[in-house]
Scaffold this motif. Sequence first.
Motif, PDB file in Angstrom:
ATOM      1  N   UNK A   1       0.826  -1.211   0.000  1.00  0.00           N
ATOM      2  CA  UNK A   1       0.000   0.000   0.000  1.00  0.00           C
ATOM      3  C   UNK A   1       0.861   1.262   0.000  1.00  0.00           C
ATOM      4  N   UNK A   2       1.971   1.237   0.702  1.00  0.00           N
ATOM      5  CA  UNK A   2       2.895   2.368   0.646  1.00  0.00           C
ATOM      6  C   UNK A   2       3.380   2.584  -0.771  1.00  0.00           C
ATOM      7  N   UNK A   3       3.726   1.503  -1.438  1.00  0.00           N
ATOM      8  CA  UNK A   3       4.190   1.563  -2.828  1.00  0.00           C
ATOM      9  C   UNK A   3       3.088   2.070  -3.754  1.00  0.00           C
ATOM     10  N   UNK A   4       1.890   1.535  -3.618  1.00  0.00           N
ATOM     11  CA  UNK A   4       0.803   1.929  -4.532  1.00  0.00           C
ATOM     12  C   UNK A   4       0.422   3.388  -4.324  1.00  0.00           C
ATOM     13  N   UNK A   5       0.344   3.823  -3.074  1.00  0.00           N
ATOM     14  CA  UNK A   5      -0.041   5.212  -2.807  1.00  0.00           C
ATOM     15  C   UNK A   5       0.990   6.206  -3.319  1.00  0.00           C
ATOM     16  N   UNK A   6       2.255   5.963  -3.045  1.00  0.00           N
ATOM     17  CA  UNK A   6       3.295   6.898  -3.499  1.00  0.00           C
ATOM     18  C   UNK A   6       3.436   6.878  -5.018  1.00  0.00           C
ATOM     19  N   UNK A   7       3.242   5.717  -5.637  1.00  0.00           N
ATOM     20  CA  UNK A   7       3.282   5.655  -7.098  1.00  0.00           C
ATOM     21  C   UNK A   7       2.162   6.492  -7.694  1.00  0.00           C
ATOM     22  N   UNK A   8       0.974   6.377  -7.138  1.00  0.00           N
ATOM     23  CA  UNK A   8      -0.154   7.174  -7.625  1.00  0.00           C
ATOM     24  C   UNK A   8       0.122   8.667  -7.483  1.00  0.00           C
ATOM     25  N   UNK A   9       0.653   9.076  -6.342  1.00  0.00           N
ATOM     26  CA  UNK A   9       0.987  10.495  -6.137  1.00  0.00           C
ATOM     27  C   UNK A   9       2.027  10.949  -7.154  1.00  0.00           C
ATOM     28  N   UNK A  10       3.006  10.105  -7.407  1.00  0.00           N
ATOM     29  CA  UNK A  10       4.074  10.439  -8.352  1.00  0.00           C
ATOM     30  C   UNK A  10       3.527  10.594  -9.768  1.00  0.00           C
ATOM     31  N   UNK A  11       2.639   9.693 -10.170  1.00  0.00           N
ATOM     32  CA  UNK A  11       2.038   9.802 -11.507  1.00  0.00           C
ATOM     33  C   UNK A  11       1.189  11.064 -11.611  1.00  0.00           C
ATOM     34  N   UNK A  12       0.422  11.355 -10.566  1.00  0.00           N
ATOM     35  CA  UNK A  12      -0.556  12.443 -10.608  1.00  0.00           C
ATOM     36  C   UNK A  12       0.057  13.821 -10.492  1.00  0.00           C
ATOM     37  N   UNK A  13       1.163  13.953  -9.769  1.00  0.00           N
ATOM     38  CA  UNK A  13       1.715  15.276  -9.457  1.00  0.00           C
ATOM     39  C   UNK A  13       1.930  16.162 -10.682  1.00  0.00           C
ATOM     40  N   UNK A  14       2.614  15.713 -11.741  1.00  0.00           N
ATOM     41  CA  UNK A  14       2.833  16.621 -12.879  1.00  0.00           C
ATOM     42  C   UNK A  14       1.570  16.920 -13.685  1.00  0.00           C
ATOM     43  N   UNK A  15       0.540  16.092 -13.544  1.00  0.00           N
ATOM     44  CA  UNK A  15      -0.720  16.325 -14.254  1.00  0.00           C
ATOM     45  C   UNK A  15      -1.499  17.456 -13.610  1.00  0.00           C
ATOM     46  N   UNK A  16      -1.434  17.550 -12.270  1.00  0.00           N
ATOM     47  CA  UNK A  16      -2.205  18.547 -11.543  1.00  0.00           C
ATOM     48  C   UNK A  16      -3.447  17.933 -10.928  1.00  0.00           C
TER      49      UNK A  16
ATOM     50  N   UNK B   1       8.654   8.218 -19.272  1.00  0.00           N
ATOM     51  CA  UNK B   1       7.256   7.976 -19.621  1.00  0.00           C
ATOM     52  C   UNK B   1       6.330   8.770 -18.707  1.00  0.00           C
ATOM     53  N   UNK B   2       6.644   8.837 -17.423  1.00  0.00           N
ATOM     54  CA  UNK B   2       5.816   9.614 -16.503  1.00  0.00           C
ATOM     55  C   UNK B   2       5.847  11.098 -16.845  1.00  0.00           C
ATOM     56  N   UNK B   3       6.979  11.602 -17.303  1.00  0.00           N
ATOM     57  CA  UNK B   3       7.046  12.990 -17.757  1.00  0.00           C
ATOM     58  C   UNK B   3       6.116  13.210 -18.947  1.00  0.00           C
ATOM     59  N   UNK B   4       6.087  12.243 -19.861  1.00  0.00           N
ATOM     60  CA  UNK B   4       5.208  12.346 -21.015  1.00  0.00           C
ATOM     61  C   UNK B   4       3.740  12.360 -20.610  1.00  0.00           C
ATOM     62  N   UNK B   5       3.402  11.500 -19.663  1.00  0.00           N
ATOM     63  CA  UNK B   5       2.020  11.439 -19.177  1.00  0.00           C
ATOM     64  C   UNK B   5       1.642  12.757 -18.510  1.00  0.00           C
TER      65      UNK B   5
ATOM     66  N   UNK C   1       9.103   4.649 -27.749  1.00  0.00           N
ATOM     67  CA  UNK C   1       8.709   4.921 -29.133  1.00  0.00           C
ATOM     68  C   UNK C   1       7.313   4.429 -29.454  1.00  0.00           C
ATOM     69  N   UNK C   2       6.743   3.593 -28.559  1.00  0.00           N
ATOM     70  CA  UNK C   2       5.349   3.161 -28.727  1.00  0.00           C
ATOM     71  C   UNK C   2       4.433   4.263 -28.183  1.00  0.00           C
ATOM     72  N   UNK C   3       4.021   5.166 -29.059  1.00  0.00           N
ATOM     73  CA  UNK C   3       3.143   6.242 -28.626  1.00  0.00           C
ATOM     74  C   UNK C   3       3.804   7.151 -27.607  1.00  0.00           C
ATOM     75  N   UNK C   4       3.175   7.315 -26.453  1.00  0.00           N
ATOM     76  CA  UNK C   4       3.713   8.216 -25.421  1.00  0.00           C
ATOM     77  C   UNK C   4       4.756   7.524 -24.541  1.00  0.00           C
TER      78      UNK C   4
END
Length: 425
Positions: free
Chosen positions: A293-308, A399-403, A388-391
């Motif tokens: 759960x620590x891993x899943x929560x921090x991963x989600x925060x990391x993915x979401x942060x640059x999106x806003x 890849x996270x920067x691209x997202x 090179x596969x899309x984003x």
Amino acid sequence: MEKSDPRYQAYIQILKEELIPAMGCTEPIALAYAGAVAKKTLGEQPDKVKVEASGSIIKNVKSVIVPNTGHLKGINAAVTAGIVAGNPDKQLEVIAQVSPEQIQQMKQFMEDVPIEIEHLAGGCTFDIIVTVYHGEDYAKVRIANYHTNIVLVEKNGKVLRSEAVSDDSEDGLTDRTLLDMEHIWDFATTVDISDVKELLDQQISCNVAIAEEGLKNDYGANIGKVLLDMDGDDVRVRAKAMAAAGSDARMNGCEMPVVINSGSGNQGITTSVPVIVYAKELGVSDEMRYRALTLSNLTTIHVKTPIGRLSAYCGAVGAGAGAGAGIAYLCGGGLKEVEHTVVNALAIVSGIVCDGAKASCAAKIAAAVDAGILGYNMYIRGQQFRGGDGIVSKGVENTLQNVGRLGKDGMKETNEEIIKIMIEA
């Protein structure tokens, strides 16, 4: 990771900032919170209300049922609930305790008191201004950039509180640039469990409870029940179904709290419930469940942060990738498996748009969790999406920067068009 590492305490603090309880969809609750603070500042029952809100707030409030209002929807209901029955000290649980008499008072207030709504074009993506009036007196409250960030309190021309605001800045929060997948993995696999146990116990308790409630009763389109009817014997289906059921309930007026992630209850449910389902199925230790759960929560925060906080990019997508990371760990995966799970998941469902909070969020959550599970199962079978596969770019962080770029910049016009469609509907 050693406790002396600056990231260690930062990661603890990030979890404390993001894993907080909220009752109801967080954008309507932020409106209720602003209304409650404005009413308290005014010191009188308002005879007129003005709500100014950014398009993304309007989008996320329009179609969702506000809890403890007798199944009322929309901006008027949310701000009214805060004014009539809100406890501003409770922040995102501002309307957690409401009496039947207060629900009747809300309905009467909406009949008797004019509520003006204005679309705030431009400026911050997350922006709420609530002004309440009583005769010649007024009080104004502004919340910007995230759900509890009050940046202005004003009464009769006197500024009682003022904070500088720049578009989408979260200066009051711990630096999220300290997050990356390698250090998140290091932290999750070595953290002293006592440092995260209380936070995660609350998440487990609240989010499982609302998921079970969603399966027991009739909420929205009952996506969780539909999934279980299809194949409830498969853990992959149960993981999706339980997460969807939590959203079924939450989007449709359930009066139970959720521990959120990245400002969203749906993301909090998505990143936690599937991991909890897998941990139970696999019979792992409590320690391993906490680490997952620590891993899943921090991963989600990391993915979401640059999106806003708010975007046309569906937040469940990143949370589904986060759940996939936690599930990969539970299934014996290492850092490499986790990173590829995240990339694969994001490659599959990054096209899902956010068209506001409502019943269909549950189905999107199911799709996002499915992508997380599929992403892991692809990699352990020697399959992956490559740079090179899309984003997708070589390396998880690229890849996270691209997202982030796609969700924040690339989908701005999409967001505006969605808002126009919803306002016109």
